[in-house]
Design a protein around this motif. Structure first.
Motif, short mmCIF file in Angstrom:
data_model
loop_
_atom_site.label_atom_id
_atom_site.label_comp_id
_atom_site.label_asym_id
_atom_site.label_seq_id
_atom_site.Cartn_x
_atom_site.Cartn_y
_atom_site.Cartn_z
N ASN A 128 0.82 -1.20 0.00
CA ASN A 128 0.00 0.00 0.00
C ASN A 128 0.86 1.26 0.00
O ASN A 128 0.55 2.25 -0.69
N ALA A 129 1.96 1.26 0.74
CA ALA A 129 2.86 2.41 0.76
C ALA A 129 3.50 2.61 -0.61
O ALA A 129 3.62 3.75 -1.08
N LEU A 130 3.87 1.52 -1.26
CA LEU A 130 4.44 1.60 -2.60
C LEU A 130 3.41 2.14 -3.59
O LEU A 130 3.73 2.98 -4.45
N LYS A 131 2.18 1.68 -3.46
CA LYS A 131 1.10 2.14 -4.32
C LYS A 131 0.90 3.66 -4.18
O LYS A 131 0.77 4.37 -5.19
N VAL A 132 0.90 4.14 -2.96
CA VAL A 132 0.73 5.57 -2.71
C VAL A 132 1.89 6.34 -3.31
O VAL A 132 1.72 7.40 -3.92
N LYS A 133 3.10 5.81 -3.19
CA LYS A 133 4.29 6.46 -3.71
C LYS A 133 4.24 6.54 -5.24
O LYS A 133 4.60 7.55 -5.84
N LEU A 134 3.78 5.48 -5.88
CA LEU A 134 3.69 5.44 -7.34
C LEU A 134 2.60 6.35 -7.88
O LEU A 134 2.76 6.94 -8.95
N VAL A 135 1.49 6.47 -7.16
CA VAL A 135 0.38 7.29 -7.60
C VAL A 135 0.71 8.78 -7.48
O VAL A 135 0.30 9.58 -8.30
N SER A 136 1.48 9.16 -6.47
CA SER A 136 1.75 10.58 -6.27
C SER A 136 2.92 11.09 -7.03
O SER A 136 3.57 10.57 -7.80
#
Length: 178
Positions: A170-178
């Motif tokens: 989830n942290a990686l997903k947030v990092k990739l989306v932003s």
């Protein structure tokens, strides 16, 4: 005054009395029994909390359920609480007593949530590590949550360590989306 404050005061008094009478472990078992009974029978707590049911009747119910099963010191708190019209908080007092007992005995409860059951070796590693860091005896509760995919979530008191694969993804997903 809040229920937790009142329950804490009664629990502290009870543990002091139990220490004085040298029956702390017996009273602990009695409070665990009361908590378990209250959890398994919500009707009991409804009756104890009801303003319609007279206090003599409530004490009679407590006598019938617990007088022959618990230490006289434990039953004395039921009697006192009933005379003080605070039967509705008996479960909170029992829970608070368990917390006070853990403090007295140096016991720290911890919870590990993992995607699979812990092996005995991993369980021992958790307990040894937590004992070393807290200096207390650790009671480890295990829970399985397959949605974590891998890793674990460790709760110790008011601290939490989330080393689960799910949170890392989830942290990686947030990092990739932003």
């Amino acid at each position: 005054m809040s229920i937790s404050t009142v329950a804490s005061r009664y629990a502290k008094s009870l543990i002091e009395l139990a220490k004085e009478k040298n029956v702390v472990d017996e009273v602990y078992q009695d409070m665990v029994l009361f908590s378990k009974t209250a959890d398994e029978s919500p009707l009991l707590m409804k009756v104890l909390g009801s303003p319609i049911v007279r206090h003599e009747k409530k004490l009679g119910i407590l006598k019938g359920l617990f007088q022959d099963k618990v230490n006289p010191v434990s039953f004395s708190i039921f009697n006192i609480i009933t005379r003080k019209n605070r039967e509705a908080i008996l479960d909170a007092i029992a829970d608070e007593f368990v917390k006070q007992y853990d403090l007295y005995k140096g016991i720290q409860k911890a919870t590990v949530v993992s995607s699979t059951s812990l092996t005995p070796e991993v369980r021992k590693q958790f307990i040894d590590s937590l004992t070393a860091s807290t200096g207390k005896t650790i009671q480890l509760e295990e829970k399985v949550d397959e949605s974590l995919v891998g890793g674990y979530i460790l709760r110790l008191g008011d601290r939490q360590v989330d080393a689960s694969l799910k949170s890392q993804l989830n942290a990686l997903k947030v990092k990739l989306v932003s």
